[in-house]
Design a protein around this motif. Structure first.
Motif, mmCIF file in Angstrom:
data_model
loop_
_atom_site.group_PDB
_atom_site.id
_atom_site.type_symbol
_atom_site.label_atom_id
_atom_site.label_comp_id
_atom_site.label_asym_id
_atom_site.label_seq_id
_atom_site.Cartn_x
_atom_site.Cartn_y
_atom_site.Cartn_z
ATOM 1 N N MET A 79 0.852 -1.185 0.000
ATOM 2 C CA MET A 79 0.000 0.000 0.000
ATOM 3 C C MET A 79 0.889 1.236 0.000
ATOM 4 N N ASP A 80 0.549 2.174 -0.850
ATOM 5 C CA ASP A 80 1.265 3.445 -0.912
ATOM 6 C C ASP A 80 0.593 4.400 0.078
ATOM 7 N N LEU A 81 1.187 4.522 1.259
ATOM 8 C CA LEU A 81 0.565 5.316 2.322
ATOM 9 C C LEU A 81 0.503 6.807 1.990
ATOM 10 N N LYS A 82 1.488 7.289 1.251
ATOM 11 C CA LYS A 82 1.465 8.704 0.862
ATOM 12 C C LYS A 82 0.267 8.971 -0.051
ATOM 13 N N LYS A 83 0.073 8.103 -1.040
ATOM 14 C CA LYS A 83 -1.063 8.259 -1.952
ATOM 15 C C LYS A 83 -2.382 8.122 -1.179
ATOM 16 N N HIS A 84 -2.438 7.161 -0.273
ATOM 17 C CA HIS A 84 -3.645 6.961 0.540
ATOM 18 C C HIS A 84 -3.943 8.219 1.373
ATOM 19 N N ASP A 129 -3.034 11.300 0.714
ATOM 20 C CA ASP A 129 -3.462 12.379 -0.182
ATOM 21 C C ASP A 129 -4.927 12.211 -0.575
#
Length: 69
Positions: free
Chosen positions: A1-6, A8
């Motif tokens: 999971m891309d936490l930065k994208k999540h 945002d």
């Protein structure tokens, strides 16, 4: 999971929800009863701006409707 994208995307959704609250308040004000035309027009402009902003925050292409009349 891309936490930065999540993070945002979650932020965009929260901002859209906050704008929806403001839009709901303006709609309630219009529906509550008689108001001066300039007050109603001000609320209509706010609703239009919030609607466009919500669409953009959620990643939709927003095209503002222009009345033909």
């Amino acid at each position: 999971m891309d936490l930065k994208k999540h993070a945002d995307i979650s932020g965009d959704i929260r901002r859209a929800a906050d704008m929806a609250l403001g839009m709901g308040a303006a709609l309630n004000e219009i529906n509550r009863g008689p108001v001066f035309d300039h007050e109603r027009d001000k609320n209509v402009d706010k609703i239009d701006a919030w609607f466009c902003a919500i669409g953009k925050a959620l990643g939709y292409s927003v095209v503002k409707y222009q009345d033909a009349a």
